[in-house]
Write an enzyme that holds these catalytic residues in place. Structure first.
Site, PDB file in Angstrom:
ATOM      1  N   LYS A   1     -46.039  -8.744 -15.102  1.00 55.41           N
ATOM      2  CA  LYS A   1     -46.226  -7.323 -15.413  1.00 55.41           C
ATOM      3  C   LYS A   1     -46.805  -6.589 -14.195  1.00 55.41           C
ATOM      4  CE  LYS A   1     -44.490  -8.458 -19.205  1.00 55.41           C
ATOM      5  NZ  LYS A   1     -45.009  -8.790 -20.514  1.00 55.41           N
TER       6      LYS A   1
HETATM    7  C1  LIG Z   1     -44.654  -9.490 -21.791  1.00 54.83           C
HETATM    8  C2  LIG Z   1     -44.266  -8.808 -23.039  1.00 54.83           C
HETATM    9  C3  LIG Z   1     -44.885  -9.074 -24.276  1.00 54.83           C
HETATM   10  C4  LIG Z   1     -45.868 -10.170 -24.470  1.00 54.83           C
HETATM   11  O1  LIG Z   1     -46.911 -10.223 -23.588  1.00 54.83           O
HETATM   12  P1  LIG Z   1     -47.597 -11.640 -23.260  1.00 54.83           P
HETATM   13  O2  LIG Z   1     -48.799 -11.242 -22.480  1.00 54.83           O
HETATM   14  O3  LIG Z   1     -46.613 -12.448 -22.493  1.00 54.83           O
HETATM   15  O4  LIG Z   1     -47.962 -12.269 -24.572  1.00 54.83           O
HETATM   16  C5  LIG Z   1     -44.522  -8.328 -25.361  1.00 54.83           C
HETATM   17  N1  LIG Z   1     -43.572  -7.378 -25.288  1.00 54.83           N
HETATM   18  C6  LIG Z   1     -42.947  -7.101 -24.149  1.00 54.83           C
HETATM   19  C7  LIG Z   1     -41.937  -6.014 -24.122  1.00 54.83           C
HETATM   20  C8  LIG Z   1     -43.251  -7.818 -22.987  1.00 54.83           C
HETATM   21  O5  LIG Z   1     -42.590  -7.546 -21.860  1.00 54.83           O
END
Ligand SMILES: *Cc1c(COP(=O)(O)O)cnc(C)c1O
Length: 378
Positions: free
Chosen positions: A185
């Site tokens: 992210k």
């Molecule tokens: C990364 C992501 C998640 C989940 O986040 P994590 O920290 O990996 O549990 C949920 N929704 C979207 C759209 C994501 O890109």
């Protein structure tokens, strides 16, 4: 291990200040949730315009807690998109409710707000829109629908830190907003997430839900009155996240500049005319979490990915339409249910985009893509 000049589709940018800070936390004698978590939550609150924020161990559990705080459970429905990371619908199943998918707008690749009202039933409790690749959903339309029908909104803003909707930062207004700090992210805490709470939500409940439901009182009193989980963020992770948050606006500016350069380069190669769909050119509000093209049906994506790999370039698939996964097919969904999501899911390809990329990398990717697509007859 990849070759030194291999360009991955993403890579976190961790500076020396953050690394040194982590070492200090490790030496401090307190490494799990503590002072750095409090400091990270305060910094997040400031980032989101003074709203109340609580951290969690992942973006997934953050969304699950939001649904639990709203009392979403068995017999309830939550409207969402089939074009997302599978966590989005998994959390709805995890609380015992039913995800109700509506198709996406093929241009934005976000849930099509024009299809939402027809999917509302007496069981609908909440809308769970996703800002895919950090491109904001039409929040004016979605909040208007929610208000008309008395629904709550949990924004899956996992990919949208620093994005805005009509100039207002995602998470700084609205109902619940859930963010992820996974290493892919735009800001990371290794693993982690945070929930922005609306005024009518109880932050103490969020804290209990992330730690076994434990309520402490007095000097030695303790009770458990709600089933919580174990989803607190460590201080080591919080220190990483705090260091990233200070840089995320600069990271996003760099991503925007690279995305703009991609559009110029891919236009010059005539990719749109050759049937390759480029992303929406939102260089004001989007945080450019990913740069995703959609290949035409005539091109085999595995061959394109292999060809790029041979030229030292990583790529990714984000995401196959999730209603076609076995778990979801077993509950009745089938091919043809959401044609736009299926088309995007079959053709989407994520090109390298991260703040540490060099300007010259964009041209390198564009030229490699051009060569590979020509080999594929495009
Ligand atoms: C990364 C992501 C998640 C989940 O986040 P994590 O920290 O990996 O549990 C949920 N929704 C979207 C759209 C994501 O890109």
């Amino acid at each position: 291990m990849s070759e030194p000049d291999f360009l991955p589709f993403t890579r976190p940018s961790l500076d020396e200040e953050t690394i040194a800070g982590v070492v200090e936390v490790l030496r401090s004698g307190w490494i799990t949730t503590g002072p750095w978590n409090a400091r990270f939550e305060a910094a997040l609150s400031e980032y989101f315009g003074g709203r109340t924020v609580r951290t969690f161990a992942s973006g997934t559990v953050t969304m699950e807690v939001a649904l639990r705080m709203l009392g979403v459970g068995p017999g309830d429905e939550v409207i969402t998109t089939p074009m997302s990371w599978v966590a989005t619908a998994n959390v709805v199943l995890a609380v015992g409710a039913r995800p109700v998918f509506v198709d996406i707008d093929p241009v934005t690749r976000n849930l099509d707000s024009r299809l939402v009202e027809a999917a509302i039933t007496a069981r609908t409790k909440a809308l769970l829109p996703v800002h895919l690749a950090g491109l904001p959903c039409d929040l004016d339309a979605l909040y208007a629908i929610a208000q008309r029908h008395g629904l709550r909104v949990v924004e899956d803003a996992a990919q949208a830190i620093g994005s805005s909707w009509r100039g207002r930062r995602i998470g700084s207004f609205g109902d619940f907003a859930s963010f992820s700090f996974h290493p892919n992210k735009n800001a990371t805490s290794i693993e982690g997430g945070c929930l922005v709470l609306p005024d009518d939500a109880d932050p103490a409940l969020a804290e209990r839900l992330r730690l076994q439901g434990v309520r402490r009182f007095g000097a030695d009193g303790m009770d458990v009155d709600v089933l919580g989980t174990k989803a607190n963020l460590t201080d080591v992770a919080a220190r990483v996240g705090w260091g990233q948050l200070r840089q995320v606006d600069a990271f996003n500016a760099r991503r925007r500049a690279l995305a703009q350069a991609y559009c110029v380069a891919l236009d010059a190669l005539g990719l749109p005319a050759r049937g390759v769909r480029l992303p929406v050119r939102d260089f004001a509000d989007g945080n450019w979490h990913m740069f995703q093209i959609v290949l035409p049906e005539s091109v085999a994506r595995p061959a394109v990915m292999q060809g790029l790999k041979e030229r030292g370039i990583g790529s990714g698939v984000h995401y196959p339409a999730m209603h076609l996964f076995t778990l979801y097919r077993a509950q009745g969904w089938k091919p043809g249910d959401f044609p736009h999501a299926e088309r995007v899911g079959a053709g989407t390809l994520t090109l390298p985009l991260f703040p540490g990329m060099r300007d010259t990398d964009v041209g390198r990717v564009a030229d490699a893509l051009d060569a590979v697509l020509r080999q594929c007859g495009l």
